[in-house]
Structures are given as C-alpha cells and as structure tokens.
Design a protein around this motif. Structure first.
Motif, PDB file in Angstrom:
ATOM      1  N   PHE A  88       0.828  -1.208   0.000  1.00 29.68           N
ATOM      2  CA  PHE A  88       0.000   0.000   0.000  1.00 29.68           C
ATOM      3  C   PHE A  88       0.867   1.264   0.000  1.00 29.68           C
ATOM      4  O   PHE A  88       0.642   2.190  -0.785  1.00 29.68           O
ATOM      5  CB  PHE A  88      -0.921  -0.027   1.221  1.00 29.68           C
ATOM      6  N   ALA A 134      -5.911   1.896  -1.539  1.00 32.41           N
ATOM      7  CA  ALA A 134      -6.187   0.833  -0.564  1.00 32.41           C
ATOM      8  C   ALA A 134      -7.003  -0.283  -1.211  1.00 32.41           C
ATOM      9  O   ALA A 134      -6.740  -1.483  -1.020  1.00 32.41           O
ATOM     10  CB  ALA A 134      -6.921   1.408   0.643  1.00 32.41           C
ATOM     11  N   TRP A 190      -7.413   0.755   7.379  1.00 27.00           N
ATOM     12  CA  TRP A 190      -8.021   1.993   6.858  1.00 27.00           C
ATOM     13  C   TRP A 190      -8.474   2.910   7.997  1.00 27.00           C
ATOM     14  O   TRP A 190      -8.336   4.132   7.916  1.00 27.00           O
ATOM     15  CB  TRP A 190      -9.190   1.627   5.956  1.00 27.00           C
TER      16      TRP A 190
END
Length: 410
Positions: A72, A143, A119
């Motif tokens: 990520f 994401a 997240w």
C-alpha cells in the motif's frame, strides 16, 4: 475462486492526488500499524487465533500483514509501480492454505478485517494531517487496489495449491491401495500411509472389481468421494470399499446406481489387512460373469454365490469331476442328454420326490418316472450311493451353468 473484492479494481491511474511524501510518513509507522492490524485479525478471525500458538503460523500472519501494508505504501510512493514480489508472497500464502487443508475463506476474512482496520488507523493519521477529500479519495483507491491485488494473488495460489494437494492426495491413496491389496500388509505401515492420505482406517473392507469400459471418464470414478480407494487404471478397474456391511450406503440399489449400470463383482467383507483375499474372489466372480456362469449384468456379490465360486475355484479339477461323474451320459443321444441331466438334478435336489420334480420341470409325473428308469439303466447304483449323489449334484450344477459342457460331449 472468489476473492473478497469485486472485479474491476483500479489500476492506480486515478491516485495522482496523493502526495508521495505521505509514503515516507506512513512507512515510519508501518511496524506499529502492523502490530495493531495483527492483533485485530487474531481477535476477529477465530481460525488464526487458534493457530497463533504455532510460532510458524504467527510469523506467516505477521509477514502477510507487513507485506500488504508495504504494498500500500509503495503504491502511494509510486502509483504506477507493480508489487510483483509482494503479490508473489500472497500467492505462496494462498497455496500454503490449500496444501494445509484450510479454507480460502479464512484468508479472505483476514484480508477484510485487516484491510478495514488499517483503513481506520490511516483515517486517524490523515485527520491529524488535515488532508483534503481529494487526497482521501486517492488513498481509498490505492487501498482498494492493494486489497484486490493481494486477494487475487492469494486466490490464484490457493487454486494452484488445491490442484497440487489433490494430485498428491491421489498419489498417496494410490500407494495405500497398492499396499492394502498386497499380501499381508503391516498394520503400522497401513496406519502411517492412511494418515498421509487422509483416509479413515476401517476394521473391515470389501474389494469391488468393475467390467472394463472404454467410455469410462476420469471424473466418473464411482464412490471415490464416499471414501472408497479407487484405481481405474488397473485391469480390471477396482476399488476398496470401507465398512461394506455398515450404513455407508454401499449396498442395494444405491450402490448399483453409483456404478452407473456398469457390471461389477463385490468380494466378501474381510478384515482390512486381508483385502487381497476379497480382491481375489471378486476378480474370479467377474470372470465367471463374463462366461455367463454368474449373471452378466448388474452387481454380483460373492457372498451370495459362495458355492458357485467354490465349485469354480479349481477349474481343471471341476472338469475332471464332471467328466468322471457324468461319463454314463455318453451312452445316450445328444437329444436325450440334456433332458436326462435336467431331470436327474431336479430329482437329486428334491429328495427323490417325483411330484416335486414334475412341478419343478413343468412335466407330467409319468414322464419323470420314465426318465428315471432310463437314468437307472445309465447310472446304476451310483444314483443311490451318498458320495456318488454328491458328485452328481456338483457336476450337474456346474454343467447346468455351462451349457456348452453338456452339448459338447460325444
């Protein structure tokens, strides 16, 4: 193979609103975020919590979390970059889950839980930095892309692992079947190989042999899914059925349906280490089916034809018995021979009762008496000698199942 995200994941082209400098900041926090994500997965996914006592499993979980977070952050630093080395790791993780016999859903759940928690943590960081909505949208896209890539790699690895696991399982079961059908297999060796083949060891088994069929396809291996060990490549094809006398559905009409109408012979139920004996009798029964001595179609159970199998267990000796016991019939014409043999067997089996013989053969009692007078002339005292009568019953019974024998006599 299902993945925990829908198809059509973004390719990173719309994530240009994310400042690359954010990657450095998040990379510095990566280990602490990984700690929290790991604990959340253990708390929310029972299967991983159960495995956490195993140091290797815990290390794999930690590695998976770190690698996904790293991917990520790498996408933030360079949205166009490919994470082949990291997705390769998830490919191996998925493959390992399959080889260990675990469900893909467990790994998918970990990805969902871990991705959502990561997240949330990222959201706190971005709030502190005061990032605008465009940056947040870009982060969300990256994401989503990250989760999609690792999930897809894991699913592909799982599919590959399942194929390999299935092939290996089939090889192990093939070796187990060969061991069991050998002479006097060692119980310890059977237990060890059965454990590796994921096969529950039953106390009793029976061997089924099938009539050859060039149209039989691999996917039609009957009863393999129900615990039978199957070898469709042998000649004749054969399978070893566990607990044949139990409630596992291997008897009656259900069994015949599972064979899709294919003629088969079922050997007697025997202790596990004596499976070779069941194979021997089933193979002999199948041979007798081919000759018409036993029914040619359907399923023949050896336990229901023991006398026939015993009679034909030594064919040369049986031929000698028939030739010797039925030699007196050589003195009559071929036309008479069949009728007299039929009448004699019915008379011997009915306890010398003429009315019973007449009813059995659907002829008049006087006809029976006439034929018996002829038989008295032909066989003499042998008709009343106990040993001679037994020989005649065995010879005539086998001859009745082999019409060519009587018709071929001079």
């Amino acid at each position: 193979m299902a993945t925990p995200v829908p198809h059509g994941a973004p390719d990173g082209s719309g994530a240009t609103a994310v400042p690359p400098e954010l990657a450095r900041m998040l990379r510095d926090q990566l280990e602490s975020v990984a700690d929290e994500v790991e604990e959340e997965v253990l708390a929310q996914v029972p299967e991983y919590a159960a495995r956490s006592a195993d140091g290797t499993s815990r290390a794999l979980l930690r590695s998976g979390v770190v690698q996904a977070l790293t991917l990520f952050v790498d996408h933030i630093a360079d949205p166009g970059a490919r994470g082949d080395s990291i997705t390769a790791i998830y490919h191996e993780l998925g493959r390992g889950e399959a080889l260990e016999g675990h469900s893909l859903e467990t790994l998918q759940s970990a990805l969902r839980v871990g991705g959502l928690h990561a997240w949330r943590l990222l959201g706190r960081t971005t709030e502190e930095l005061g990032l605008d909505s465009a940056v947040m949208a870009g982060l969300g896209e990256l994401a989503f892309r990250t989760v999609h890539e690792v999930a897809e790699a894991a699913a592909a690895g799982y599919a590959e692992g399942q194929l390999r696991s299935t092939d290996e399982l089939e090889r192990r079961r093939g070796r187990l079947l060969a061991l069991l059908l050998g002479e006097q297999p060692a119980p310890e060796a059977v237990r060890d190989l059965a454990h590796g083949a994921r096969w529950s060891v039953p106390p009793y088994v029976a061997v089924v042999v099938l009539a050859a069929s060039p149209d039989q396809r691999e996917e039609e291996r009957p009863l393999a899914a129900a615990g039978a060990l199957v070898d469709m490549e042998s000649r004749p094809p054969r399978m070893l059925v566990p607990d044949p006398d139990g409630s596992g559905g291997f008897g009656g009409r259900a069994f015949a349906l599972a064979l899709r109408g294919r003629p088969a012979a079922i050997g007697p139920s025997v202790p596990l280490t004596e499976a070779a004996r069941s194979l021997r009798w089933a193979t002999r029964a199948l041979g007798l089916m081919g000759r018409g001595v036993l029914p040619r179609q359907g399923v023949v159970r050896c336990a229901e034809h023991l006398s026939t199998l015993l009679l034909h267990s030594d064919e040369p000796l049986l031929d000698l018995l028939r030739a010797r016991a039925l030699a007196p019939l050589d003195a009559v014409s071929e036309q008479q021979r069949g009728r007299l043999a039929e009448t004699l067997l019915a008379w011997l089996l009915s306890g010398s009762n003429v009315p019973d013989v007449a009813a059995r053969l659907h002829i008049h009692p006087q006809t029976v008496r006439y034929r018996l007078r002829q038989l008295e002339k032909v066989f003499g005292e042998a008709l009343h000698d106990p040993d001679g009568r037994l020989d005649l019953i065995l010879a005539l019974t086998s001859a009745q199942k082999n019409e060519e024998f009587l018709n071929s006599r001079p």
